[in-house]
Structure formats: structure tokens, C-alpha cells
Write a protein that holds these residues in place. Structure first.
Motif, PDB file in Angstrom:
ATOM      1  N   UNK A 335     -15.390  -1.762  -7.858  1.00 30.75           N
ATOM      2  CA  UNK A 335     -14.713  -1.538  -9.144  1.00 30.75           C
ATOM      3  C   UNK A 335     -14.536  -0.047  -9.447  1.00 30.75           C
ATOM      4  N   UNK A 336     -15.220   0.832  -8.662  1.00 30.20           N
ATOM      5  CA  UNK A 336     -15.041   2.277  -8.864  1.00 30.20           C
ATOM      6  C   UNK A 336     -13.714   2.762  -8.297  1.00 30.20           C
ATOM      7  N   UNK A 337     -13.144   1.966  -7.380  1.00 31.70           N
ATOM      8  CA  UNK A 337     -11.933   2.402  -6.692  1.00 31.70           C
ATOM      9  C   UNK A 337     -10.718   2.033  -7.509  1.00 31.70           C
ATOM     10  N   UNK A 338     -10.088   3.023  -8.117  1.00 32.56           N
ATOM     11  CA  UNK A 338      -8.894   2.772  -8.919  1.00 32.56           C
ATOM     12  C   UNK A 338      -7.757   2.304  -8.022  1.00 32.56           C
ATOM     13  N   UNK A 339      -6.890   1.434  -8.531  1.00 28.75           N
ATOM     14  CA  UNK A 339      -5.673   1.125  -7.772  1.00 28.75           C
ATOM     15  C   UNK A 339      -4.880   2.412  -7.564  1.00 28.75           C
ATOM     16  N   UNK A 529     -18.605  14.194   3.755  1.00 32.51           N
ATOM     17  CA  UNK A 529     -19.703  13.664   2.934  1.00 32.51           C
ATOM     18  C   UNK A 529     -19.250  12.777   1.778  1.00 32.51           C
ATOM     19  N   UNK A 530     -17.976  12.832   1.385  1.00 33.84           N
ATOM     20  CA  UNK A 530     -17.527  12.071   0.206  1.00 33.84           C
ATOM     21  C   UNK A 530     -17.502  10.574   0.477  1.00 33.84           C
ATOM     22  N   UNK A 531     -17.757   9.809  -0.595  1.00 30.75           N
ATOM     23  CA  UNK A 531     -17.574   8.357  -0.557  1.00 30.75           C
ATOM     24  C   UNK A 531     -16.087   8.038  -0.706  1.00 30.75           C
ATOM     25  N   UNK A 532     -15.738   6.764  -0.607  1.00 30.05           N
ATOM     26  CA  UNK A 532     -14.326   6.345  -0.500  1.00 30.05           C
ATOM     27  C   UNK A 532     -13.459   6.844  -1.655  1.00 30.05           C
ATOM     28  N   UNK A 533     -13.961   6.733  -2.897  1.00 30.77           N
ATOM     29  CA  UNK A 533     -13.140   7.084  -4.057  1.00 30.77           C
ATOM     30  C   UNK A 533     -12.730   8.558  -4.025  1.00 30.77           C
ATOM     31  N   UNK A 578      -6.475  -0.445   3.555  1.00 31.29           N
ATOM     32  CA  UNK A 578      -5.721   0.302   2.543  1.00 31.29           C
ATOM     33  C   UNK A 578      -6.188   1.752   2.420  1.00 31.29           C
ATOM     34  N   UNK A 579      -7.335   2.082   2.988  1.00 31.16           N
ATOM     35  CA  UNK A 579      -7.759   3.481   3.013  1.00 31.16           C
ATOM     36  C   UNK A 579      -6.862   4.309   3.924  1.00 31.16           C
ATOM     37  N   UNK A 580      -6.002   3.636   4.680  1.00 30.65           N
ATOM     38  CA  UNK A 580      -5.035   4.329   5.529  1.00 30.65           C
ATOM     39  C   UNK A 580      -3.941   5.011   4.696  1.00 30.65           C
ATOM     40  N   UNK A 581      -3.641   4.475   3.496  1.00 31.43           N
ATOM     41  CA  UNK A 581      -2.535   5.009   2.685  1.00 31.43           C
ATOM     42  C   UNK A 581      -2.663   6.510   2.422  1.00 31.43           C
ATOM     43  N   UNK A 632       3.698  -4.156   1.036  1.00 28.23           N
ATOM     44  CA  UNK A 632       4.855  -3.279   1.269  1.00 28.23           C
ATOM     45  C   UNK A 632       4.464  -1.802   1.339  1.00 28.23           C
ATOM     46  N   UNK A 633       3.326  -1.447   0.738  1.00 31.49           N
ATOM     47  CA  UNK A 633       2.950  -0.030   0.707  1.00 31.49           C
ATOM     48  C   UNK A 633       2.671   0.516   2.106  1.00 31.49           C
ATOM     49  N   UNK A 634       2.222  -0.362   3.032  1.00 34.57           N
ATOM     50  CA  UNK A 634       2.038   0.080   4.417  1.00 34.57           C
ATOM     51  C   UNK A 634       3.373   0.536   5.011  1.00 34.57           C
ATOM     52  N   UNK A 635       4.442  -0.214   4.703  1.00 31.70           N
ATOM     53  CA  UNK A 635       5.768   0.141   5.227  1.00 31.70           C
ATOM     54  C   UNK A 635       6.251   1.440   4.604  1.00 31.70           C
ATOM     55  N   UNK A 636       6.101   1.558   3.275  1.00 33.89           N
ATOM     56  CA  UNK A 636       6.575   2.758   2.564  1.00 33.89           C
ATOM     57  C   UNK A 636       5.870   4.002   3.086  1.00 33.89           C
ATOM     58  N   UNK A 637       4.534   3.948   3.204  1.00 35.78           N
ATOM     59  CA  UNK A 637       3.782   5.124   3.675  1.00 35.78           C
ATOM     60  C   UNK A 637       4.152   5.471   5.120  1.00 35.78           C
ATOM     61  N   UNK A 638       4.365   4.444   5.953  1.00 36.41           N
ATOM     62  CA  UNK A 638       4.719   4.692   7.351  1.00 36.41           C
ATOM     63  C   UNK A 638       6.112   5.302   7.461  1.00 36.41           C
ATOM     64  N   UNK A 639       7.060   4.799   6.682  1.00 40.04           N
ATOM     65  CA  UNK A 639       8.405   5.385   6.670  1.00 40.04           C
ATOM     66  C   UNK A 639       8.361   6.843   6.228  1.00 40.04           C
ATOM     67  N   UNK A 640       7.556   7.130   5.214  1.00 35.61           N
ATOM     68  CA  UNK A 640       7.476   8.505   4.712  1.00 35.61           C
ATOM     69  C   UNK A 640       6.825   9.432   5.730  1.00 35.61           C
ATOM     70  N   UNK A 641       5.834   8.913   6.479  1.00 35.60           N
ATOM     71  CA  UNK A 641       5.227   9.742   7.518  1.00 35.60           C
ATOM     72  C   UNK A 641       6.233  10.001   8.642  1.00 35.60           C
TER      73      UNK A 641
END
Length: 804
Positions: A335-339, A529-533, A578-581, A632-641
Motif C-alpha cells: 500500500x506504500x507504492x503509489x499508482x 540501497x533504496x526500497x521499491x517506492x 511493473x517495476x520495469x516502467x 497497455x503501459x508496457x507497450x507505451x513505455x517500450x515505444x517511448x524507449x
């Protein structure tokens, strides 16, 4: 012909459904099994009749079972009401009306919710008995009936207020004309629930401002002045909300009463109830933005500032106080991870974004007070400093651990006025920075974090001062102070320091170059050293650094620090993680900054983007075969890369695309039903057109035709940003393929010319790109375009004139 007998429930069916509902509300039951059974029952055409009967008539059953039946009925009607047999619709409506006066408050509240859904689905005009029933209840003098009717009306007003401001066949006046006088009358009710519901209902109409409310404005204001002193906090909160909304949409009606309203808001802003105080606090920024009577408010500034500063201190129950205790050894909770939302690539000026970093944070009195002070400072500028600065200095000088919240509020205040009062503060900026930098090491983490933010608010002015030695030393102190805080053990401080540093990077740009090695060492240490968020914020800081220093990053020593940890993380994450985004976004900035220097990393990055796009396109139609869920966000991020790679590598990208099926994937993405996928696809199309147009040649006609389709009026309404990128891509293609675009030039022009018309009032970037693309088409195909110039020469010339 004999009348059809009235529907009656069968005893067995009634018993089975009641048993199921009893299990449904039990905390220990098997929810999935019960859900399946309820789905089975919902196949029967009269299932909703059973629910209505249980809700309205099962007096022997518990209120919880009846309420469960009602809530299930509400959900079913939301999706299935229009498809129900009309006799069943009528039965349900008939059963609901008597429940308005039910003895139990929960039943009254639930029936109001169901009635609102029925009205949304079947309109007021489709249920004439409802209006009559509501009026009878309101006029009955029976508290239960009045509250039940008012509760239903408040929900209708909240969900579909416009329904009550429409002409109804067979009714001499609009429903709002019938109900508004009764709402106003309830302002004087001895029952707090009726005062609250009636005022809340009227508030729903302020933004719409129907004629009935405008005509009754004097009575409404008189009622508000009476309710301003109500003993119930919820009523006082609604009074504040009414004044805030009226200030925004109809300030002229408040003009004669502004002094009294301002006095009331000052008191309400100090209310013992935080929600009342929060609603009152919204008034100051709304008033300033509406520019109502700024001279009048000036008389109150000293008192307003005192209250705002007082309310900017952390409340004892603020959740941030608990979060501030978390060190970086504790893993993040889910729940700490914001959308997070990726913004698709955009070509042009004035990008349309509605990102809001605080959209998932809790809005509270402290934040609202700081935001109000920010707005006030932008309106009144340095004029507020004589009232504010002695208070700030007094709080900053308060010693002792017990006063840390007061000191923190003072630092927050300095950040809030950083833009609005910069003229008055600028001569003292070096002293302020000298004072603030040591606070980065304060023992209290929330003082360290707010100091990061406040310094970031002054970053533009700190960077402006580096022309002299003292200013350069000051900049270096701030830079090093923030870098040290990147490695803080407290998560909250890490987040604030990383965000503040990203802001400083944007302002400093190439001023950072002499410090690049130190910056990269700190960033990559934080990365480890940082956590995911907070890791997401480090990615952003790395990407911003790449954007800021550009090709200066392309040095072996820097790449040895930067790339190995990123590539290691890239290899650890699966194609469905989704941490790939944020990592994809980070690589996009790095690829653009390094240019051809990214070529050593390009092939695996390119291939992975292709795999991700292909697997997601398969997942959209067959998730089981793809082995991943569609996002769809995987496609959008990949297209932008891929766009970033293309921009960075230039013509060298041809070595990668030549043997790939990118052309076909791109065509599919340009036709996708998701606007953000199309937006990124057309950005990539334009980038490819610039450096390897020959690769696109086999699909050229299809790609340009699809791009032109985005400029049609219906498409424009749906997504300006898609049209903008499509228009830009057509222009880039035109200058590269020249005469080959001639078969579709007239189709494209017929779409662009309407965009240039002043009456269209479209996004500026789209109009500019339209004018440029039209000019390019005229240049490459003059024999086709010139005969039609009389139709667009004037608006086209005006666009160019406005641009310059």
C-alpha cells in the motif's frame, strides 16, 4: 383480457436466497463460492424481485440481511435495469417507495442509494410516482419519512443534479422548483440530519447554478448566515463549502456580504473540527484566484497569515508522523507504492499533462494552509512579508525538542512563499540558504525532509546566483547537502531529497557537469540501497540528470558508474514486472543523452522492447497464450524507449530495425484503440521517418493514411495529443519521402485546414504542427497544393505570424 397476477415470491426461493445472503455477510464464509452462487441466481429473470422483496418486506430477517439484499439489488440494477421486464421494473419501484419512511436508518439510507441508481438508469420522467412520494414524505412532519426522502434526494443531487433541473412531461414546473423551497425550509429544522442533507443537496447545484437557485439566492444566503453558527460540525463544514463554491462561480452575489463572510471564515479556519477548518481554508485561495475584492482581503491578511502558519504545524494524528519513523531497512508495504502513470511521448510545445504528484496523498489542513499561503503570496507578493516574517523567525528561534513542529512549519512557510515573495526575499537569499543547509542534518527527519523541499523551491534563484564566487559556493553547498541526504537512512527524507535534487538538476543543467562523478556516485549508492517506492524517484533523478547534461554523460568513467547497476536491475526484472516502467523511462532519457554512445547497450534493449510489445499485443487477445496479463503501459513505455533509441542513435538505428518486424508492430500500435499507445506510436513513426525513412517505405501509404485519420474531427475531440503527434509525423515523412507522399496529400490537407481555423480553439501545439506540416506538404508537392491555397492561405499565414 384478464390482468396479469401480481408477482409473488416462492417460499423455497426466498429461503435459499436469504440463507445465501446470511452467508454473504458472514466474515468466515467462502466469498468466491457464494459469489458464484449469487451469479447463478442472477440468471433468473425475477432474481431482483426477490432482492427487492427481502429488502422491503422481510421484517423477520435482520437489518444486515435486508441491507445486503438492497446493496446487491443496487449493483444489479446499475448494469441490468434497462433490460428488465417492465412489469419487474414496476414491481421493484413499488416496493422501494414505502422504505423511504422505514424505522431503521440503515434501510432508509440504502433505499436512497437504490432510488438514485434507478433514476440514473430510467430518468425522473420514467418514475412519476417517485416525485409525488418524495414530496409527500417531505411534507409529512414524520422525522423518518422526511429524512428518508431527503437522503434519497441528496444522493440524486450528488449523482445526477441536472435531472432535477429539466422539464418533465405532465409536470407544470421543474423538480428543482418543487424541492428547493422545501430544502431551504429545512435549514430551520430542529433535526440536524435534515439541515445537513438539505444544505448538502443545494450545494450540489451551485456549480450548475439553475435559474431556481439564482432566483432564491437571497433566501439561500440568509439561510447560510443562520447555519454558520450551527452546533453540528458537518453543517458548518457545508456552509464553508457553499461560500467557497459561490466565490468560484458567482462571486458577485457575495459582494455585499464579503466582510461578514471573511470574518466567518477566519473563525471557521480555527474551528476545533479539522474538517470544518480545512473547508474554510480552501476559501482563501479560491478568493484570491477569483480576484473578487483584493483590497478588502488585504485588511485581513495579518490575521489570515497567523492562522495559516498555526495550522501548518503537524497535527498530532497526522499519518506522516508515523511514516517518518520508518528507516530504509524496512521493506515497503504494497500500500506504500503509489499508482504511477507514464506520460506518453509528445512532440510540440505546451505538452498537455495532468500529473499531480500529490493526487494520492491525503489532503489535510496543513497542506491546504501551505497551498493557501502560496496563492496569497503570488497575489500580494512582498506585501505579506512584514506580517509573515516575524512569525516565521519567532518559530525558527524556538529551541527544544518539544518545539520541532513549530520550526518545521516555519521552514514549510518559507518554501510556500518562495515564488510569490522572491523579490523581497532575494536580497536575503544567501542568509536563508546559510540557515537552511544545516537543517538538512537536523535530528528530526521531517525537518530534514521539509528543508529539502524548501531549498528546491529556491533552486532557480540559487542557480541564477552562480555568476559570482559566493553564489557558486552557495550552490555547491546546496548540491552537496542534498546529495548527502540522498543517503539518509529515513525513507521520507530519501524521497524528499531525491525529488528536490531532480528539481535542482532541471534548473542547473550543464552547471552540474563539474560535479558529475560525485553526483553519479551518490545516485548509484542510493540506487543500491533504496526500497521499491523510493527507487522510482531515483530512476527519475537519473533520467533528469541525463536530460540536463546530455552528451556530457557519454564518458567511459561516468558510464562505468552508471550503467552496470541499471543493466543488472534490467536483467533481474521480468517482462511483466511493473517495476520495469520507471527503468524503461530512465533508459529513454539515457539513450537520448548518450546518442551514439548508447550503441554498446542498444541491441539487447531494442530486442527486449520488441518482445514486450509483441507479448502484450498477444496478451490483449489471448492472455493464456501470452503468459502475462495485458497492460497497455508496457507497450507505451517500450515505444517511448524505442523513440529514445532512435533519437539517440540516429541513422545507426537502421542496423537494429532492418531485420526486425518493428514496421508491422508499429502499424498495429498506430491503429490501437488506446489513445496513449497511438500517441507514442506516432511519436516513434516521426522519429523513424527522420533517420531511416526507407525502412518505413513498404508500409508508407498505410501509415500516413492512419496518421491523417487522427486529424479528423471525431478523433480530435478524443485526443489532441494523438493528433498532434500524428500531424508532426506526417510532416517528418513528407520532407524525407517527398513525391512519394503525393497520392494522399489532398486527404491530409483536408484534415489539416480545419485545424488552422481560429474558431476551432484547439491546442496551440497542434495548430503549430498543422501549419508546419501544411507548409512542408506545399514544399514537396507544390503542383498539388498550390491550386487550393486560396482556401487556407489566410489562416495558415496567421498561424505562422502568431508563432513568431
Amino acid at each position: 383480457m384478464a390482468a396479469q397476477p401480481a408477482w409473488q415470491p416462492k417460499e423455497e426461493g426466498l429461503r435459499e436466497i436469504c440463507t445465501l445472503l446470511e452467508q454473504h455477510i458472514s466474515p468466515t464464509s467462502d466469498k468466491s463460492r457464494i459469489w458464484q452462487q449469487l451469479q447463478h441466481y442472477s440468471q433468473f429473470p425475477d432474481f431482483n424481485n426477490y432482492l427487492a422483496f427481502i429488502f422491503a418486506r422481510a421484517e423477520g430477517k435482520s437489518v444486515e440481511i435486508r441491507q445486503a439484499a438492497g446493496l446487491l439489488l443496487k449493483n444489479n440494477l446499475r448494469s441490468a435495469f434497462k433490460s428488465l421486464d417492465p412489469t419487474y421494473q414496476q414491481y421493484i419501484k413499488k416496493e422501494l417507495l414505502p422504505c423511504l419512511g422505514a424505522a431503521d436508518r440503515h434501510i432508509r439510507s440504502t433505499v436512497g442509494t437504490i432510488i438514485s441508481v434507478v433514476v440514473q438508469q430510467g430518468r425522473i420522467s420514467g418514475w412519476p410516482e417517485l416525485l409525488q412520494g418524495l414530496v409527500q414524505c417531505l411534507d409529512s412532519n414524520d422525522p423518518n419519512h422526511m429524512e428518508g426522502a431527503m437522503d434519497a434526494l441528496s444522493k440524486i443531487c450528488e449523482d445526477i443534479p441536472q435531472e432535477l433541473d429539466m422539464d418533465i412531461p405532465g409536470l407544470g414546473e421543474r423538480p428543482i422548483d418543487v424541492f428547493l423551497p422545501r430544502f431551504l425550509q429545512f435549514f430551520q429544522s430542529p433535526h440536524a440530519s435534515l439541515r445537513k442533507l438539505s444544505l448538502g443537496s443545494i450545494n450540489q447545484f451551485i456549480m450548475l447554478m439553475p435559474a431556481a437557485l439564482y432566483r432564491s439566492m437571497d433566501k439561500f444566503l440568509q439561510g447560510l448566515f443562520v447555519l454558520a453558527h450551527d452546533s453540528v460540525a458537518e453543517v458548518r463544514k457545508l456552509v464553508c463549502a457553499a461560500f467557497v463554491q459561490l466565490t468560484e462561480v458567482q462571486p458577485s452575489v457575495l459582494e455585499p456580504h464579503l466582510r461578514n463572510i471573511t470574518e466567518f471564515m477566519l473563525q471557521a479556519n480555527k474551528d476545533s473540527d479539522d474538517e470544518v477548518a480545512l473547508e474554510a481554508c480552501e476559501f482563501w485561495s479560491t478568493y484570491c484566484e477569483a480576484q473578487v475584492n483584493l483590497e478588502l482581503l488585504r485588511e485581513f491578511l495579518e490575521r489570515i497569515i497567523l492562522i495559516l502558519l498555526t495550522n501548518m504545524a503537524y497535527a498530532d494524528d497526522d499519518e506522516s508522523l508515523i511514516e517518518a519513523e520508518e528507516d530504509d531497512s524496512l521493506p515497503d508495504r504494497e500500500q506504500d507504492l503509489k499508482p504511477r502513470f507514464h506520460t506518453s511521448r509528445f512532440h510540440g510545445s505546451d505538452e498537455v499533462t495532468d500529473d499531480d504528484d500529490d493526487s494520492f496523498n491525503v489532503w489535510n489542513l496543513r497542506k491546504c494552509s501551505a497551498a493557501s499561503l502560496d496563492v496569497i503570496s503570488n497575489v500580494y507578493g512582498d506585501d505579506i512579508l512584514p506580517a509573515l516574517m516575524p512569525l516565521v523567525q519567532a518559530k525558527l528561534s524556538m529551541s527544544g525538542d518539544e518545539n520541532w513542529k513549530e520550526r518545521e512549519a516555519a521552514v514549510l512557510a518559507l518554501g510556500a512563499i518562495a515564488e510569490g515573495c522572491i523579490r523581497g526575499l532575494y536580497p536575503h537569499l544567501s542568509e536563508m540558504v546559510e540557515f537552511l543547509v544545516p537543517l538538512l542534518d537536523d535530528k528530526f527527519p521531517l525537518i530534514r525532509s521539509i528543508t529539502c523541499w524548501t531549498l528546491s523551491r529556491f533552486s532557480k534563484f540559487i542557480v541564477q546566483g552562480i555568476g559570482n564566487q559566493k553564489g557558486l559556493e552557495q550552490f555547491t553547498k546546496v548540491l552537496m547537502g542534498l546529495l548527502q541526504r540522498l543517503l539518509d537512512t529515513n525513507k521520507r527524507v530519501q524521497e524528499a531529497a531525491c525529488s528536490a535534487f531532480a528539481t535542482l538538476e532541471e534548473e542547473a543543467a550543464d552547471v552540474l557537469v563539474p560535479h558529475l562523478e560525485t553526483i553519479l556516485q551518490h545516485l548509484m549508492c542510493a540506487f543500491g540501497r533504496y526500497q521499491r517506492r523510493n527507487l522510482r524517484i531515483v530512476y527519475d533523478a537519473i533520467g533528469t540528470l541525463a536530460d540536463a547534461v546530455g552528451e556530457e554523460l557519454n564518458r567511459p568513467g561516468y558510464l562505468d558508474i552508471l550503467m552496470p547497476p541499471l543493466i543488472s536491475k534490467w536483467q533481474q526484472l521480468s517482462n511483466s514486472d511493473k517495476d520495469l516502467f520507471p527503468l524503461l523511462e530512465c533508459f529513454t532519457s539515457i539513450a537520448q543523452a548518450l546518442g551514439t554512445g548508447f550503441s554498446q547497450f542498444a541491441e539487447p534493449v531494442f530486442q527486449r522492447c520488441m518482445i514486450i510489445i509483441q507479448s502484450q499485443q498477444l496478451a490483449k487477445v489471448d492472455p493464456a497464450s501470452a503468459g502475462v496479463q495485458y497492460d497497455k503501459e508496457f507497450i507505451v513505455c517500450s515505444l517511448d524507449l524505442l523513440s529514445g533509441l532512435t533519437e539517440g542513435l540516429g541513422s545507426m538505428i537502421e542496423n537494429l530495425v532492418a531485420q526486425s518486424n518493428l514496421r508491422d508492430l508499429l502499424l498495429q500500435c498506430c491503429m490501437d484503440d488506446a489513445p496513449d499507445i497511438r500517441q507514442s506510436a506516432f511519436a516513434l513513426l516521426g522519429d523513424l521517418a527522420r533517420v531511416c525513412p526507407q525502412y518505413l517505405h513498404p508500409r508508407l501509404s498505410e501509415l500516413v493514411t492512419i496518421a491523417a485519420k487522427q486529424l479528423e474531427t471525431t478523433q480530435l475531440i478524443e485526443s489532441i495529443s494523438v493528433a498532434n503527434n500524428a500531424c508532426w509525423a506526417i510532416g517528418e515523412l513528407a520532407v524525407k519521402v517527398r513525391q512519394e507522399i503525393s497520392p494522399i496529400v489532398m486527404n491530409v490537407i483536408s484534415c489539416i485546414v480545419p485545424i488552422l481555423q481560429p474558431a476551432e480553439s484547439l491546442h496551440r501545439s497542434l495548430v503549430e504542427n498543422g501549419a508546419i506540416t501544411l507548409g512542408r506538404l506545399a514544399w514537396v508537392c507544390p503542383e498539388i497544393v498550390s491550386p487550393h491555397m486560396e482556401h487556407f492561405i489566410l489562416p495558415w499565414s496567421l498561424c505562422y505570424y502568431a508563432k513568431r
